[in-house]
Scaffold this motif. Structure first.
Motif, PDB file in Angstrom:
ATOM      1  N   PHE A  17      -1.999  10.920   8.481  1.00 47.02           N
ATOM      2  CA  PHE A  17      -0.697   9.912   9.543  1.00 47.02           C
ATOM      3  C   PHE A  17      -1.079   8.453   8.866  1.00 47.02           C
ATOM      4  N   ALA A  18       0.232   8.164   8.557  1.00 45.29           N
ATOM      5  CA  ALA A  18       0.540   6.868   8.750  1.00 45.29           C
ATOM      6  C   ALA A  18       1.690   5.958   9.109  1.00 45.29           C
ATOM      7  N   GLN A  35      -0.532   5.329  -1.204  1.00 44.45           N
ATOM      8  CA  GLN A  35      -0.712   6.121  -0.325  1.00 44.45           C
ATOM      9  C   GLN A  35       0.144   7.376  -0.379  1.00 44.45           C
ATOM     10  N   ILE A  36       1.104   7.078  -1.020  1.00 44.86           N
ATOM     11  CA  ILE A  36       2.106   8.290  -0.916  1.00 44.86           C
ATOM     12  C   ILE A  36       1.469   9.239  -2.015  1.00 44.86           C
ATOM     13  N   LYS A  37       0.654   9.054  -2.692  1.00 43.50           N
ATOM     14  CA  LYS A  37       0.369   9.907  -4.125  1.00 43.50           C
ATOM     15  C   LYS A  37      -0.506  11.060  -2.976  1.00 43.50           C
ATOM     16  N   ASN A  74       3.049  14.277  -2.795  1.00 43.46           N
ATOM     17  CA  ASN A  74       3.041  14.324  -4.244  1.00 43.46           C
ATOM     18  C   ASN A  74       3.984  12.832  -3.908  1.00 43.46           C
ATOM     19  N   GLY A  75       4.066  11.917  -3.743  1.00 46.09           N
ATOM     20  CA  GLY A  75       4.900  10.876  -4.209  1.00 46.09           C
ATOM     21  C   GLY A  75       6.241  11.017  -3.546  1.00 46.09           C
ATOM     22  N   SER A  88       0.714  -1.428   0.095  1.00 45.67           N
ATOM     23  CA  SER A  88       0.029   0.133  -0.255  1.00 45.67           C
ATOM     24  C   SER A  88       0.996   0.998   0.250  1.00 45.67           C
ATOM     25  N   PHE A  89       1.996   1.010   0.314  1.00 49.36           N
ATOM     26  CA  PHE A  89       3.080   2.382   0.133  1.00 49.36           C
ATOM     27  C   PHE A  89       3.016   3.102  -0.819  1.00 49.36           C
TER      28      PHE A  89
END
Length: 144
Positions: free
Chosen positions: A91-92, A52-54, A119-120, A48-49
């Motif tokens: 937050f993750a 999720q950072i997009k 934005n990744g 998922s990383f």
């Protein structure tokens, strides 16, 4: 026409286009129909990383481990910041024991490590636990 923000769903990783003025209205995912934004930090995995950072909204990632005392002490502070900054930053958490490959890919050398993405792309990194005022100041310094 209002500005929109692209946000990955906290549940299914699908990208959602949300009008900025509707961020406080608990927007629902167009795919899974669950709440796009989570009040609590979400758990990230290698799968998922990258998804999720997009998106347009920054995400602060806490890399931690269950055996790490400072990590366990910092967890409530991280959760408080997530509540206070809901709609401004996501937050993750990454469990460095369960996701050793991902922690290595992120070049994590000490825990807890905080990595801020937008934005990744990584835009800031901080090692070590912080008190809530210091964490909020650090995030503010980076535009949150």
């Amino acid at each position: 026409m209002s500005a929109t923000v692209i946000i990955p769903c906290a549940h299914c990783d699908s990208l959602n286009r949300v009008p900025q003025e509707r961020l406080a209205d608990t927007p629902k995912c167009g795919v899974c129909n669950k709440t796009v934004l989570s009040v609590k930090p979400i758990d990230l995995t290698a799968a998922s990383f990258a998804k999720q950072i997009k998106g347009d909204m920054p995400v602060l990632v806490d890399v931690w481990a269950g055996w790490c005392g400072p990590c366990r002490q910092f967890a409530p502070t991280f959760a408080q910041a997530a509540e206070q900054l809901q709609g401004q930053c996501r937050f993750a958490k990454i469990d460095s024991e369960a996701e050793q490959g991902l922690a290595g890919q992120l070049n994590v050398r000490s825990i807890p490590s905080l990595i801020l993405f937008k934005n990744g792309k990584e835009i800031a990194r901080q090692n070590g636990a912080m008190a809530l005022p210091k964490l909020l100041f650090w995030l503010n310094k980076h535009g949150i």
